[in-house]
Scaffold this active site. Structure first.
Site, PDB file in Angstrom:
ATOM      1  N   CYS A   1       6.108 -18.297  48.036  1.00  0.00           N
ATOM      2  CA  CYS A   1       6.127 -19.732  47.709  1.00  0.00           C
ATOM      3  C   CYS A   1       7.291 -20.422  48.415  1.00  0.00           C
ATOM      4  CB  CYS A   1       6.245 -19.920  46.201  1.00  0.00           C
ATOM      5  SG  CYS A   1       6.375 -21.661  45.722  1.00  0.00           S
TER       6      CYS A   1
ATOM      7  N   CYS B   1      12.548 -24.519  42.551  1.00  0.00           N
ATOM      8  CA  CYS B   1      11.656 -24.556  41.386  1.00  0.00           C
ATOM      9  C   CYS B   1      11.983 -23.423  40.410  1.00  0.00           C
ATOM     10  CB  CYS B   1      10.211 -24.438  41.858  1.00  0.00           C
ATOM     11  SG  CYS B   1       9.016 -24.241  40.525  1.00  0.00           S
TER      12      CYS B   1
ATOM     13  N   CYS C   1       1.271 -25.789  43.911  1.00  0.00           N
ATOM     14  CA  CYS C   1       1.821 -24.683  43.125  1.00  0.00           C
ATOM     15  C   CYS C   1       0.935 -23.463  43.346  1.00  0.00           C
ATOM     16  CB  CYS C   1       1.872 -25.042  41.642  1.00  0.00           C
ATOM     17  SG  CYS C   1       2.401 -23.672  40.585  1.00  0.00           S
TER      18      CYS C   1
ATOM     19  N   TYR D   1      -0.986 -17.872  12.161  1.00  0.00           N
ATOM     20  CA  TYR D   1      -0.670 -18.682  13.347  1.00  0.00           C
ATOM     21  C   TYR D   1      -1.942 -18.737  14.195  1.00  0.00           C
ATOM     22  CZ  TYR D   1       3.784 -16.715  11.733  1.00  0.00           C
ATOM     23  OH  TYR D   1       4.831 -16.271  10.966  1.00  0.00           O
TER      24      TYR D   1
ATOM     25  N   CYS E   1       4.490 -12.874  22.553  1.00  0.00           N
ATOM     26  CA  CYS E   1       4.793 -13.343  23.901  1.00  0.00           C
ATOM     27  C   CYS E   1       6.267 -13.172  24.226  1.00  0.00           C
ATOM     28  CB  CYS E   1       4.380 -14.808  24.073  1.00  0.00           C
ATOM     29  SG  CYS E   1       5.216 -15.928  22.939  1.00  0.00           S
TER      30      CYS E   1
END
Length: 442
Positions: A81, A89, A177, A300, A395
């Site tokens: 990238c 970024c 992106c 959740y 996560c």
């Protein structure tokens, strides 16, 4: 007498040997004086010149970027990238590492967090240390999987779309992106003038052609006429109260997973990787092995992904209770699960709603808490319910490890752990831990 302000070390450079990877997308090094550096854009074993980006004399640690590589790791590649690198970024952490090396680094982080925060080894949680790529993501070095179906663009003062720099409000304008999914890229957000907007979120649903943009205007700014390269629905965030309002088209997108369609209202939570929802449902159901007639909790629960999968498998003799704090997500979940008469969804915080239900025993539990984890109080409530198996979707490996220690205190052991690389090029991973009463595994 006031203490003298400590001298900022921002901009100072140190030649250092890079040590192990740490949670957060950086590696650990030490200055010759012994001060800890958290260094981005480096890899273990390298020798680099690290330039301080945050910190002062006497601080517990400094943050830094590797601005010159003196001795490179065999796992290093040129970042594919053009926007990746020191001061650029902040969306990706590991563009400079081979894909296989990224997964190894993530596995090392999970291992370290489990050991440090829960005193658990990979063997004790039934994990072989492998971090599994999603289907289609195993690409050669120098290539980048286009996986991100939701991209939050920040907007520069002159109206250009971009992404925020690492730990900064500054915006890196971009033309494309590389990790954005095709459905996001084809909208052409980066080519438009977004003057007056604070941010533009682009959403490309999985399993449908639904596309949506969510606009957050600067105070007092007027909305632009949104003309993108593909048809989209448009939502606006009210800058006064954060409420979402429909501007054009449907106020939701339709996502497909586990053979079902799920309505997700503007900007609502859904897994970002197009394969993530199915990957996680499969891992959870294989771990829980639901039976007809089971009573299950989905905590959740978001828009009802796991609740629907459970309901489908426990059948008409079973029952599922979902709990979710977000009002819009609860509305979506009730809509998505309307064809299951034995499913109920309650709104509120898990630790508040669960005791009110009067439930004192269940067969199965799924919990997919936010990044901070479930916490000691909630875990204590869950271990009192005598569930046959519990699936914990996480996560954040640090929060997972802390909560696994609480589950152990409550009499549960980890039967299996699976780790998935559902966020390539970033430091994030997704884990699925299957727990059972410790006495059963004794």
């Amino acid at each position: 007498m006031q203490a003298e302000p400590r001298k900022s070390l921002v901009g100072e450079e140190y030649e250092v040997e890079i040590g192990p990877v740490a949670h957060g997308g950086h590696c650990i090094a030490r200055t010759s004086e012994g001060q800890v550096l958290f260094v981005r854009h480096a890899l273990p074993g390298e020798r680099v010149v690290a330039q301080v980006t945050e910190g002062e004399e006497g601080a517990r640690f400094l943050r830094a970027d590797a601005v010159r590589v003196l001795d490179a790791s065999k796992d290093r590649i040129d970042a594919p990238c053009p926007y990746a690198g020191p001061g650029r970024c902040g969306g990706c952490d590991w563009q400079h590492a081979k894909p296989g090396a990224q997964r190894r680094l993530k596995g090392e982080v999970v291992t370290e967090q489990l050991q440090r925060l829960a005193g658990l080894t990979p063997e004790e949680v039934g994990w072989d240390g492998t971090v599994m790529p999603a289907e289609g993501d195993k690409v050669p070095a120098g290539q980048v999987p286009a996986w991100r179906t939701r991209v939050q663009y920040a907007v520069t003062a002159d109206g250009r779309a971009g992404l925020r720099r690492h730990r900064s409000h500054e915006v890196e304008p971009i033309d494309h992106c590389m990790i954005a999914a095709e459905g996001v890229s084809e909208l052409g957000v980066e080519k438009r003038d977004w003057t007056g907007m604070d941010s533009v979120e682009a959403i490309a649903a999985t399993g449908s052609q639904d596309r949506q943009v969510v606009l957050t205007p600067k105070p007092g700014a007027r909305l632009p006429l949104v003309e993108l390269d593909r048809p989209v629905s448009v939502m606006r965030v009210d800058e006064r109260n954060g409420q979402l309002h429909r501007v054009h088209g449907r106020p939701f997108v339709r996502e497909r997973a586990d053979g079902r369609t799920h309505r997700v209202a503007g900007g609502g939570f859904w897994q970002v990787h197009p394969k993530a929802a199915d990957t996680l449902v499969t891992a959870v159901m294989q771990g829980l092995l639901p039976r007809k007639g089971d009573m299950a909790l989905d905590l959740y629960c978001g828009v009802g992904l796991f609740a629907g999968a459970l309901a489908d498998r426990v059948g008409e003799a079973g029952a599922v209770l979902g709990i979710e704090s977000g009002k819009r997500a609860v509305e979506d979940a009730r809509h998505n699960l309307a064809d299951f008469p034995r499913v109920r969804v309650e709104q509120g915080k898990v630790e508040t709603v669960l005791p009110r239900t009067g439930i004192d025993e269940v067969d199965l539990i799924v919990l997919d808490p936010p990044r901070a984890g479930a916490g000691r109080k909630t875990v204590g409530q869950l271990t009192s319910l005598s569930a046959r198996r519990i699936a914990y979707v996480a996560c954040d490996p640090a929060a997972l490890a802390r909560d696994l220690a609480y589950f152990r205190d409550g009499g549960y052991r980890v039967r299996t752990l699976r780790v998935f690389d559902l966020f390539p090029m970033t430091h994030h991973v997704e884990c699925v831990a299957i727990l059972e009463p410790a006495a059963k595994g004794a």
